[in-house]
Every structure is written in structure tokens, then in C-alpha cells.
Motif scaffolding. Structure first.
Motif, PDB file in Angstrom:
ATOM      1  N   LYS A 202      19.503 -33.353 -20.175  1.00  0.00           N
ATOM      2  CA  LYS A 202      19.630 -32.403 -18.966  1.00  0.00           C
ATOM      3  C   LYS A 202      18.384 -30.609 -19.434  1.00  0.00           C
ATOM      4  CE  LYS A 202      21.358 -29.471 -14.885  1.00  0.00           C
ATOM      5  NZ  LYS A 202      20.034 -29.643 -14.518  1.00  0.00           N
ATOM      6  N   ARG A 203      18.206 -30.197 -19.935  1.00  0.00           N
ATOM      7  CA  ARG A 203      17.278 -29.795 -20.562  1.00  0.00           C
ATOM      8  C   ARG A 203      15.652 -30.054 -20.599  1.00  0.00           C
ATOM      9  NH1 ARG A 203      20.212 -27.337 -25.312  1.00  0.00           N
ATOM     10  NH2 ARG A 203      21.710 -25.513 -24.409  1.00  0.00           N
ATOM     11  N   PHE A 204      15.664 -31.677 -21.045  1.00  0.00           N
ATOM     12  CA  PHE A 204      14.628 -32.250 -21.039  1.00  0.00           C
ATOM     13  C   PHE A 204      14.476 -32.167 -20.139  1.00  0.00           C
ATOM     14  CE2 PHE A 204      12.635 -36.638 -20.705  1.00  0.00           C
ATOM     15  CZ  PHE A 204      11.658 -36.939 -21.611  1.00  0.00           C
ATOM     16  N   GLY A 205      15.208 -33.149 -18.733  1.00  0.00           N
ATOM     17  CA  GLY A 205      15.043 -33.070 -17.574  1.00  0.00           C
ATOM     18  C   GLY A 205      14.689 -31.826 -16.983  1.00  0.00           C
ATOM     19  N   ASP A 206      15.188 -31.215 -16.721  1.00  0.00           N
ATOM     20  CA  ASP A 206      14.225 -29.155 -16.256  1.00  0.00           C
ATOM     21  C   ASP A 206      13.110 -28.842 -17.038  1.00  0.00           C
ATOM     22  OD1 ASP A 206      17.191 -29.423 -15.279  1.00  0.00           O
ATOM     23  OD2 ASP A 206      18.062 -27.587 -16.188  1.00  0.00           O
ATOM     24  N   TYR A 207      12.659 -29.268 -17.741  1.00  0.00           N
ATOM     25  CA  TYR A 207      11.540 -29.450 -18.502  1.00  0.00           C
ATOM     26  C   TYR A 207       9.753 -30.212 -17.510  1.00  0.00           C
ATOM     27  CZ  TYR A 207       7.976 -28.709 -21.950  1.00  0.00           C
ATOM     28  OH  TYR A 207       6.337 -27.908 -22.556  1.00  0.00           O
ATOM     29  N   LEU A 208      11.308 -31.494 -17.526  1.00  0.00           N
ATOM     30  CA  LEU A 208      10.012 -31.991 -17.197  1.00  0.00           C
ATOM     31  C   LEU A 208       9.366 -31.642 -16.031  1.00  0.00           C
ATOM     32  CD1 LEU A 208      10.564 -36.078 -17.732  1.00  0.00           C
ATOM     33  CD2 LEU A 208       9.185 -34.831 -18.677  1.00  0.00           C
ATOM     34  N   ASN A 209      10.422 -30.789 -14.806  1.00  0.00           N
ATOM     35  CA  ASN A 209      10.555 -30.635 -13.482  1.00  0.00           C
ATOM     36  C   ASN A 209       9.634 -29.405 -13.525  1.00  0.00           C
ATOM     37  OD1 ASN A 209      11.798 -32.644 -11.567  1.00  0.00           O
ATOM     38  ND2 ASN A 209      14.235 -31.642 -12.874  1.00  0.00           N
TER      39      ASN A 209
ATOM     40  N   VAL B 286       8.592 -41.793 -16.683  1.00  0.00           N
ATOM     41  CA  VAL B 286       9.508 -41.982 -17.305  1.00  0.00           C
ATOM     42  C   VAL B 286      10.657 -43.602 -17.327  1.00  0.00           C
ATOM     43  CG1 VAL B 286      11.130 -40.730 -18.874  1.00  0.00           C
ATOM     44  CG2 VAL B 286       9.718 -39.720 -17.333  1.00  0.00           C
ATOM     45  N   VAL B 287      10.585 -44.039 -18.696  1.00  0.00           N
ATOM     46  CA  VAL B 287      10.903 -45.217 -19.391  1.00  0.00           C
ATOM     47  C   VAL B 287      12.437 -44.593 -19.572  1.00  0.00           C
ATOM     48  CG1 VAL B 287      11.293 -47.466 -20.231  1.00  0.00           C
ATOM     49  CG2 VAL B 287       8.895 -46.661 -19.573  1.00  0.00           C
ATOM     50  N   THR B 288      13.331 -44.551 -19.053  1.00  0.00           N
ATOM     51  CA  THR B 288      14.607 -44.326 -19.541  1.00  0.00           C
ATOM     52  C   THR B 288      16.273 -45.039 -18.996  1.00  0.00           C
ATOM     53  OG1 THR B 288      16.063 -42.552 -19.858  1.00  0.00           O
ATOM     54  CG2 THR B 288      15.142 -42.853 -17.988  1.00  0.00           C
ATOM     55  N   HIS B 289      17.203 -45.064 -19.976  1.00  0.00           N
ATOM     56  CA  HIS B 289      18.158 -45.277 -19.710  1.00  0.00           C
ATOM     57  C   HIS B 289      19.347 -44.449 -19.518  1.00  0.00           C
ATOM     58  CE1 HIS B 289      16.789 -49.473 -21.149  1.00  0.00           C
ATOM     59  NE2 HIS B 289      17.275 -49.559 -20.258  1.00  0.00           N
ATOM     60  N   ARG B 290      19.280 -42.635 -19.243  1.00  0.00           N
ATOM     61  CA  ARG B 290      19.835 -41.892 -19.085  1.00  0.00           C
ATOM     62  C   ARG B 290      20.411 -40.967 -18.079  1.00  0.00           C
ATOM     63  NH1 ARG B 290      20.762 -39.695 -24.519  1.00  0.00           N
ATOM     64  NH2 ARG B 290      22.289 -38.500 -23.156  1.00  0.00           N
ATOM     65  N   LYS B 291      21.293 -41.599 -17.813  1.00  0.00           N
ATOM     66  CA  LYS B 291      21.823 -40.177 -16.317  1.00  0.00           C
ATOM     67  C   LYS B 291      20.827 -39.229 -16.721  1.00  0.00           C
ATOM     68  CE  LYS B 291      25.854 -43.213 -15.659  1.00  0.00           C
ATOM     69  NZ  LYS B 291      27.302 -43.605 -15.665  1.00  0.00           N
ATOM     70  N   GLY B 292      20.907 -38.413 -17.061  1.00  0.00           N
ATOM     71  CA  GLY B 292      20.430 -36.951 -16.911  1.00  0.00           C
ATOM     72  C   GLY B 292      19.171 -36.999 -16.010  1.00  0.00           C
ATOM     73  N   THR B 293      18.184 -38.089 -17.388  1.00  0.00           N
ATOM     74  CA  THR B 293      16.836 -37.660 -16.881  1.00  0.00           C
ATOM     75  C   THR B 293      16.535 -38.301 -15.369  1.00  0.00           C
ATOM     76  OG1 THR B 293      16.435 -38.670 -18.915  1.00  0.00           O
ATOM     77  CG2 THR B 293      14.692 -38.957 -17.892  1.00  0.00           C
ATOM     78  N   MET B 294      17.108 -39.239 -15.242  1.00  0.00           N
ATOM     79  CA  MET B 294      17.395 -40.392 -14.352  1.00  0.00           C
ATOM     80  C   MET B 294      17.382 -38.651 -12.760  1.00  0.00           C
ATOM     81  SD  MET B 294      18.732 -44.296 -14.000  1.00  0.00           S
ATOM     82  CE  MET B 294      19.390 -44.053 -15.998  1.00  0.00           C
ATOM     83  N   SER B 295      18.532 -37.901 -12.587  1.00  0.00           N
ATOM     84  CA  SER B 295      18.576 -37.128 -12.123  1.00  0.00           C
ATOM     85  C   SER B 295      18.174 -36.598 -12.064  1.00  0.00           C
ATOM     86  CB  SER B 295      19.394 -36.896 -12.059  1.00  0.00           C
ATOM     87  OG  SER B 295      20.325 -35.923 -13.079  1.00  0.00           O
ATOM     88  N   ALA B 296      17.578 -35.972 -12.916  1.00  0.00           N
ATOM     89  CA  ALA B 296      16.142 -35.188 -12.394  1.00  0.00           C
ATOM     90  C   ALA B 296      14.833 -35.889 -12.099  1.00  0.00           C
ATOM     91  CB  ALA B 296      15.972 -34.801 -14.356  1.00  0.00           C
ATOM     92  N   ALA B 297      14.637 -36.697 -11.590  1.00  0.00           N
ATOM     93  CA  ALA B 297      13.599 -37.742 -10.990  1.00  0.00           C
ATOM     94  C   ALA B 297      14.113 -37.142  -9.580  1.00  0.00           C
ATOM     95  CB  ALA B 297      13.735 -39.276 -11.598  1.00  0.00           C
TER      96      ALA B 297
ATOM     97  N   ASP C 299      21.862 -35.105 -27.133  1.00  0.00           N
ATOM     98  CA  ASP C 299      22.951 -35.442 -26.532  1.00  0.00           C
ATOM     99  C   ASP C 299      23.255 -34.987 -24.737  1.00  0.00           C
ATOM    100  OD1 ASP C 299      22.683 -32.654 -26.498  1.00  0.00           O
ATOM    101  OD2 ASP C 299      23.619 -32.099 -28.066  1.00  0.00           O
ATOM    102  N   GLU C 300      23.473 -35.977 -24.115  1.00  0.00           N
ATOM    103  CA  GLU C 300      23.841 -34.496 -22.859  1.00  0.00           C
ATOM    104  C   GLU C 300      23.377 -33.742 -22.821  1.00  0.00           C
ATOM    105  OE1 GLU C 300      23.662 -37.301 -20.833  1.00  0.00           O
ATOM    106  OE2 GLU C 300      24.028 -38.750 -21.625  1.00  0.00           O
ATOM    107  N   ALA C 301      23.964 -32.666 -23.356  1.00  0.00           N
ATOM    108  CA  ALA C 301      22.610 -30.868 -22.731  1.00  0.00           C
ATOM    109  C   ALA C 301      21.709 -31.008 -22.552  1.00  0.00           C
ATOM    110  CB  ALA C 301      24.010 -29.908 -23.580  1.00  0.00           C
ATOM    111  N   ASN C 302      21.387 -31.877 -24.415  1.00  0.00           N
ATOM    112  CA  ASN C 302      19.846 -31.670 -23.922  1.00  0.00           C
ATOM    113  C   ASN C 302      18.770 -32.820 -23.808  1.00  0.00           C
ATOM    114  OD1 ASN C 302      19.296 -29.837 -26.156  1.00  0.00           O
ATOM    115  ND2 ASN C 302      20.302 -30.481 -27.700  1.00  0.00           N
TER     116      ASN C 302
END
Length: 77
Positions: free
Chosen positions: A22-29, A39-50, A17-20
Motif C-alpha cells: 500500500k505504501r509503495f502504491g502511495d509512493y508511486l502516486n 509496473v509489472v505486478t501480481h499484487r492487488k495493492g499495487t493494482m489498486s493504486a493504478a 507485506d500488504e501494508a508496505n
């Protein structure tokens, strides 16, 4: 412990879900200083962490074009 130089992840956060996402993106950072993540993704939350995003688009049939965006440069503008 010696870290690996790069990691390739293919839509590993697709079921989150969206909250997780965001946590995934924070974890990668947390680890991006020691390793490079592809990272191959379609999720905006993951892209915003890049730091950089590369996309492939097909404006006409059979002709692919690669588009890149460096998000850190956009923040400065």
C-alpha cells in the motif's frame, strides 16, 4: 532537476507485506504527475493504486488477448 518521462518496474514489490505494498502504491502516486510508471505486478495493492490496468489472458492455448481497465472510469459509475 528534470524528471524522466517513464519508469519500468518489474515486480519490485513482490517481497513486501500488504501494508508496505500500500505504501509503495502511495509512493508511486506522489510522482505520477511528472513521470509515467509501467509496473509489472501480481499484487492487488499495487493494482489498486493504478489509473489503468492492462492484462494478458490466454483463454485458448496459443492465443493471447489483452484486456484493459481504466479505474478512474469505474469510480464514476
Amino acid at each position: 532537476v528534470k524528471t524522466i518521462p517513464f519508469v519500468i518496474l518489474d515486480e519490485v514489490e513482490a517481497a513486501l507485506d500488504e501494508a508496505n505494498v500500500k505504501r509503495f502504491g502511495d509512493y508511486l502516486n506522489r510522482f505520477d504527475k511528472d513521470s509515467q510508471f509501467i509496473v509489472v505486478t501480481h499484487r492487488k495493492g499495487t493494482m489498486s493504486a493504478a489509473d489503468s490496468i492492462y492484462g494478458v489472458t490466454m483463454q485458448e492455448s496459443g492465443v493471447s488477448k489483452i484486456v484493459s481497465v481504466k479505474l478512474k472510469d469505474l469510480e464514476r459509475m
